[in-house]
Design a protein around this motif. Structure first.
Motif, mmCIF file in Angstrom:
data_model
loop_
_atom_site.group_PDB
_atom_site.id
_atom_site.type_symbol
_atom_site.label_atom_id
_atom_site.label_comp_id
_atom_site.label_asym_id
_atom_site.label_seq_id
_atom_site.Cartn_x
_atom_site.Cartn_y
_atom_site.Cartn_z
ATOM 1 N N ILE A 293 0.840 -1.205 0.000
ATOM 2 C CA ILE A 293 0.000 0.000 0.000
ATOM 3 C C ILE A 293 0.871 1.250 0.000
ATOM 4 C CG2 ILE A 293 -1.647 1.340 1.358
ATOM 5 C CD1 ILE A 293 -2.842 -1.325 2.289
ATOM 6 N N THR A 294 1.954 1.225 0.766
ATOM 7 C CA THR A 294 2.863 2.380 0.823
ATOM 8 C C THR A 294 3.487 2.645 -0.537
ATOM 9 O OG1 THR A 294 3.354 1.881 3.140
ATOM 10 C CG2 THR A 294 4.891 3.325 1.974
ATOM 11 N N GLN A 295 3.919 1.601 -1.212
ATOM 12 C CA GLN A 295 4.531 1.760 -2.537
ATOM 13 C C GLN A 295 3.531 2.305 -3.553
ATOM 14 O OE1 GLN A 295 6.005 -2.167 -3.306
ATOM 15 N NE2 GLN A 295 7.976 -1.796 -2.242
ATOM 16 N N MET A 296 2.295 1.854 -3.491
ATOM 17 C CA MET A 296 1.274 2.337 -4.419
ATOM 18 C C MET A 296 1.014 3.821 -4.212
ATOM 19 S SD MET A 296 0.477 -0.098 -6.417
ATOM 20 C CE MET A 296 -1.027 0.560 -7.132
ATOM 21 N N ARG A 297 1.011 4.264 -2.956
ATOM 22 C CA ARG A 297 0.794 5.686 -2.680
ATOM 23 C C ARG A 297 1.949 6.531 -3.215
ATOM 24 N NH1 ARG A 297 -1.514 5.618 3.554
ATOM 25 N NH2 ARG A 297 -3.638 4.857 3.035
ATOM 26 N N GLU A 298 3.175 6.002 -3.096
ATOM 27 C CA GLU A 298 4.331 6.750 -3.585
ATOM 28 C C GLU A 298 4.304 6.883 -5.112
ATOM 29 O OE1 GLU A 298 7.653 4.658 -2.090
ATOM 30 O OE2 GLU A 298 7.501 5.494 -0.045
ATOM 31 N N LEU A 299 3.805 5.867 -5.797
ATOM 32 C CA LEU A 299 3.715 5.920 -7.259
ATOM 33 C C LEU A 299 2.716 6.974 -7.719
ATOM 34 C CD1 LEU A 299 3.851 2.126 -8.173
ATOM 35 C CD2 LEU A 299 5.634 3.842 -8.521
#
Length: 300
Positions: A293-299
Motif C-alpha cells: 500500500i505504501t509503494q502504491m501511494r508513492e507511485l
C-alpha cells in the motif's frame, strides 16, 4: 527414625530409586482419609484406610478396669507417645498442676517419671509406662484423650467417639492437630507455650460447656464404623487381591508416562508452535500488505 533407602532398595532389584518405586508400586495404602481430612480424587490402586491399628476392644485387667469404672465424673487418658520421656520439667509441672484440679480420673502414659514429680501427683492422677490405648479409649467411661496427635492414636480416639486435646510435637502431628480442630472434634494447643489454666479451660470447654465436640466425634465415629470391614482387614483384602490378579486393572496408564507426556506438554508444545507459525504468517502477510500500500501511494 528415617528409612535406610539403600537397605530397602536392595530387596527390590527392579527398583532404582524412590521415584521408580512410587511409579511402579501396585498398591498404595494411605492411613488417613476424608473423615479427618478432606475429599480428594484418587486412582483405583490408592486405598485410604484410616486407623490401620484399629481392632476390637479387649477386656482390661481387674485393676485397670476398676480404675476406669470407679469415678462417675469419668476418665481422661493422656499419652504423648514414646517421646514423652523427653518432656521438659516445666511442661510436666504444667500438666500435673492442671490434672490435679480436675474431678476426673487422669490415666497418664509417661515413661520414667522422676520421683520428684511423682511426689506431686494427686490421688486422681495415675501414671503408667505402657497402656493398652485402644482398649482404654473404647471404655464407656473415658471422656477425653489428651494426645500428641499421632496418626494411629487419633483414629482410635475418633473410632471410639472420644474428643481430643492435641499437643503436636513433630512431623504430621501438626497437620493432624489442625484437622481435629477444623473438624470440631478437639482443640489444638502448643506444647511449648501453654499454661495449666489454659489447659483446664479447654478441658472444661469440651467436657462441660460445649457438647458439639462430643457430638461431632460421635458422628465421625459412626461414619468410620459404617465401613464393611476394619481397615486392617480391608488392607489384607487388597494385598491378596493384587497378589492374585495383579494391578493392571487398577493402575492408571499415567504411571508409565513421563511428566512431559502425562501433563500433555507435547500436545501443548505442538499447539504453541502452530500458534506461533500462524502469528508469524499473519504478521508477515500484514507487513507485505502495508509495504504494498505504501509503494502504491508513492507511485501516485
Amino acid at each position: 527414625m528415617g528409612i535406610d533407602s539403600n537397605r530397602l532398595l536392595r530387596h527390590l532389584p527392579n527398583i532404582h530409586n524412590w521415584a521408580d518405586l512410587y511409579s511402579k508400586a501396585d498398591l498404595y495404602i494411605v492411613t488417613s482419609d476424608h473423615h479427618l481430612g478432606w475429599p480428594a480424587p484418587a486412582f483405583p490402586n490408592i486405598k485410604y484406610l484410616p486407623g490401620i491399628s484399629l481392632q476390637p476392644v479387649q477386656p482390661l485387667g481387674g485393676d485397670m478396669n476398676e480404675l476406669l469404672e470407679k469415678n462417675p465424673s469419668g476418665v481422661i487418658l493422656a499419652s504423648f507417645g514414646s517421646l514423652s520421656v523427653h518432656l521438659p520439667n516445666e511442661i510436666i509441672l504444667n500438666f500435673i498442676d492442671a490434672f490435679q484440679r480436675l474431678s476426673q480420673t487422669v490415666i497418664w502414659k509417661i515413661r520414667h517419671l522422676k520421683a520428684e514429680h511423682r511426689e506431686l501427683l494427686s490421688q486422681n492422677i495415675h501414671v503408667f509406662n505402657w497402656l493398652a490405648q485402644n482398649d482404654i479409649l473404647g471404655h464407656r467411661n473415658v471422656r477425653m484423650f489428651i494426645t500428641h496427635c499421632g496418626n494411629n492414636g487419633q483414629h482410635e480416639s475418633i473410632y471410639h467417639a472420644v474428643p481430643m486435646i492435641g499437643f503436636p510435637m513433630y512431623f504430621d502431628q501438626f497437620e493432624n492437630a489442625a484437622r481435629l480442630q477444623q473438624k470440631g472434634i478437639g482443640i489444638e494447643m502448643n506444647m511449648r507455650n501453654f499454661s495449666s489454666d489454659h489447659l483446664v479451660d479447654n478441658i472444661l470447654t469440651i467436657l462441660k460447656y460445649n457438647s458439639t465436640y462430643k457430638q461431632n466425634a460421635k458422628k465421625i465415629s459412626s461414619i468410620l464404623r459404617s465401613r464393611p470391614m476394619l481397615p486392617k482387614e480391608e488392607a489384607a483384602y487388597w494385598i491378596e487381591h493384587v497378589t492374585q490378579f495383579g494391578s493392571g486393572h487398577l493402575r492408571p496408564v499415567t504411571t508409565a508416562m513421563s511428566p512431559f507426556e502425562m501433563y500433555g506438554l507435547d500436545v501443548a508444545c505442538a499447539g504453541l508452535v502452530s500458534l506461533l507459525v500462524t502469528i508469524i504468517a499473519l504478521v508477515c502477510g500484514s507487513l507485505r500488505v502495508i509495504v504494498f500500500i505504501t509503494q502504491m501511494r508513492e507511485l501516485k
